[in-house]
Design an enzyme around this catalytic site. Structure first.
Site, PDB file in Angstrom:
ATOM      1  CG  HIS A   1      -4.004  -7.116   5.456  1.00  0.00           C
ATOM      2  ND1 HIS A   1      -4.805  -7.492   6.513  1.00  0.00           N
ATOM      3  CD2 HIS A   1      -4.636  -7.569   4.338  1.00  0.00           C
ATOM      4  CE1 HIS A   1      -5.864  -8.126   6.065  1.00  0.00           C
ATOM      5  NE2 HIS A   1      -5.786  -8.187   4.741  1.00  0.00           N
ATOM      6  CD  GLU A   2      -3.628  -6.561   0.696  1.00  0.00           C
ATOM      7  OE1 GLU A   2      -3.616  -7.670   0.114  1.00  0.00           O
ATOM      8  OE2 GLU A   2      -4.645  -6.077   1.210  1.00  0.00           O
TER       9      GLU A   2
ATOM     10  CG  HIS B   1      -3.701 -11.602   1.588  1.00  0.00           C
ATOM     11  ND1 HIS B   1      -4.576 -12.596   1.956  1.00  0.00           N
ATOM     12  CD2 HIS B   1      -4.326 -10.418   1.895  1.00  0.00           C
ATOM     13  CE1 HIS B   1      -5.673 -12.058   2.464  1.00  0.00           C
ATOM     14  NE2 HIS B   1      -5.540 -10.752   2.447  1.00  0.00           N
TER      15      HIS B   1
ATOM     16  CD  GLU C   1      -8.647 -11.486   4.111  1.00  0.00           C
ATOM     17  OE1 GLU C   1      -8.015 -10.741   4.885  1.00  0.00           O
ATOM     18  OE2 GLU C   1      -8.744 -11.274   2.890  1.00  0.00           O
TER      19      GLU C   1
END
Length: 505
Positions: A268-269, A272, A301
């Site tokens: 997820h990060e 980003h 996101e």
């Protein structure tokens, strides 16, 4: 093409110095959340308050206003569209900054740093009463800020809408209600379907911390991690942070009893960070300018959720990575790749947002969005937050937190006064689903590409269609430009229905 004039060159120099100050603040924030000792919180608050005051002064001073005005006057008819858009965005932000009382800016920075520190202790001790005064102060300061900023808005906006603008430009409550209504209507029945299916939950599995760290590192390097420009650390709440044009940071955490949490948080990060690394900044030429910034947090996101959910939680990815997760274990705890895929997609309502499955996640956001409105615009007392949180959790997810640590104290956002941010997470799911459909139409089935280990082709598509747009558009304009359709909940809900069916839930 029009050549940049003297005023534009001087404005660039000013913006460069401003961005340097902002990057120092980002570095201090990263340090505060990774390695800073708890006793340093008060001093860090003073440091951040000083920087915030200096940044506000640079972004609202008469000298800066003169620079912007001179660059606007210098603008020629054949000036590139990006130059015109940059100046338009700078003018909007200048007018917003000029509305703010410098005393409020410093007070907010101190309150955010203090709120962060108090929240970490209160969360660890399950002590909402200890956090309540800090939250009350942040709400009061943000209301004060919204009342000042309202004068600079091009259209009338509610206090919550004003505060949401930095995260989601041009967002409105009416549009969010329109987009979220299908989620509120269709997600609870889907959850009930999953629960009624009686599918046995996967047995608890534990992975040694050192193995979790190794798997996270392997994932990052397979997706283009460059140790010369990037750094991964630990924090209480995973996040991504850009400190400079060649300095990208992410954090993750290892959660006891959640052996896949760190791996998925890393995916997820890193999503980003990939977006940050792909924004239209060149070397550092565009770094100080608005067009080099993210389109919105909803788009941000969408990128992290794409890599976490569409890739790392996919069946094809599970089949490829299952052997790596079994390495060093006495036996396969998942009973094969399909069981491992099910473990990556538990599809059961949970209490914690960052651990939530894709079905529950949207409802977690609806809950927080409704509570933000109640706190900021409907005069709900802070003391009622735990009770209201638990009531809405029962209504939306059929669960009740056994503690405030697992309830209203779980997220860092309100501890830093970030009201208006949460809807971006749900918007990210909607945007990700619609972008994935467009990507598949051009590249072919994503599952086949992932099965072949061709994630770099997915990165290249995003780098060609999404990342270069920066702030030349808002989130909804980006979606329409890339997919040819207005944003809707339809593609996301269709994706969820297909996943529920495939998992046999």
């Amino acid at each position: 093409m029009a050549v940049p004039g003297e005023a534009l060159v001087r404005l660039h120099s000013h913006l460069h110095q401003t961005r340097l100050l902002g990057s120092i603040s980002s570095a201090l924030y990263y340090d505060q959340n990774t390695v800073m000792p708890a006793a340093g919180a008060a001093w860090r608050g003073e440091q951040l308050a000083l920087l915030a005051a200096q940044l506000h002064a640079r972004q609202s001073s008469p000298e800066y206003a003169d620079l912007v005005a001179a660059a606007e006057a210098e603008l020629e008819a054949d000036a590139p569209p990006e130059r015109q858009r940059n100046l338009q965005l700078l003018r909007l932000e200048l007018e917003r900054q000029r509305c703010l009382d410098p005393a409020l800016v410093s007070a907010l920075a101190r309150a955010q740093s203090r709120g962060n520190a108090v929240w970490q202790e209160a969360r660890a001790r399950n002590d909402f009463a200890a956090f309540a005064p800090a939250l009350r102060e942040l709400i009061e300061l943000r209301r004060w800020q919204a009342s000042q900023l309202a004068a600079a808005e091009p259209v009338a906006r509610s206090p919550w809408e004003v505060l949401a603008q930095p995260f989601e430009p041009e967002v409105s409550k009416a549009r969010l209600d329109e987009l979220f209504a299908p989620l509120r209507a269709e997600l609870p029945p889907l959850l009930e379907q999953v629960v009624a299916s009686g599918a046995a939950p996967m047995p608890p599995v534990d992975l040694p911390e050192v193995q979790q760290e190794s798997l996270c590192s392997a994932l990052l390097h397979s997706w283009g991690y460059d140790g010369r420009r990037c750094q991964r650390s630990r924090s209480a709440h995973p996040f991504s942070c850009t400190v400079g044009p060649q300095d990208f940071r992410i954090t993750t955490r290892v959660v006891a009893g959640q052996p896949l949490s760190s791996f998925l948080a890393t995916a997820h990060e890193w999503g980003h960070s990939l977006y940050e690394q792909g924004l239209p900044r060149g070397d550092d030429h565009w770094f100080p300018w608005p067009l080099g910034e993210a389109t919105s947090m909803g788009v941000h996101e969408s990128q992290s959720l794409f890599w976490e959910c569409r890739v790392a939680r996919s069946r094809a990815f599970a089949e490829r990575w299952h052997p790596r997760f079994c390495e060093g274990l006495p036996a396969d705890p998942w009973g094969g790749a399909h069981g491992f895929w099910r473990a990556l997609n538990p599809l059961s309502p949970g209490l914690i947002r960052v651990e939530a499955d894709e079905l529950s996640y949207g409802l977690h956001i609806v809950l927080r969005y409704e509570l933000e409105l109640a706190l900021l615009e409907q005069d709900m007392p802070v003391e009622e937050l735990p009770q209201q949180w638990n009531r809405r959790m029962r209504e939306l997810l059929g669960l009740e937190p056994p503690s405030d640590t697992q309830g209203c104290l779980q997220d860092i956002h309100w501890a830093e006064g970030l009201f208006g941010y949460f809807p971006s997470y749900a918007l990210g799911h909607l945007i990700s689903a619609q972008l994935a459909e467009a990507m598949e139409q051009e590249l072919g089935p994503l599952q086949e590409l992932i099965a072949s280990g061709e994630e770099r082709r997915l990165q290249a598509w995003l780098g060609r269609t999404v990342w270069p747009l920066g702030r030349s558009v808002n989130a909804e304009e980006l979606v329409e430009r890339v997919t040819g359709r207005s944003l809707s909940a339809g593609p996301f809900l269709a994706y969820l229905r297909a996943k529920v069916a495939a998992l046999g839930a």
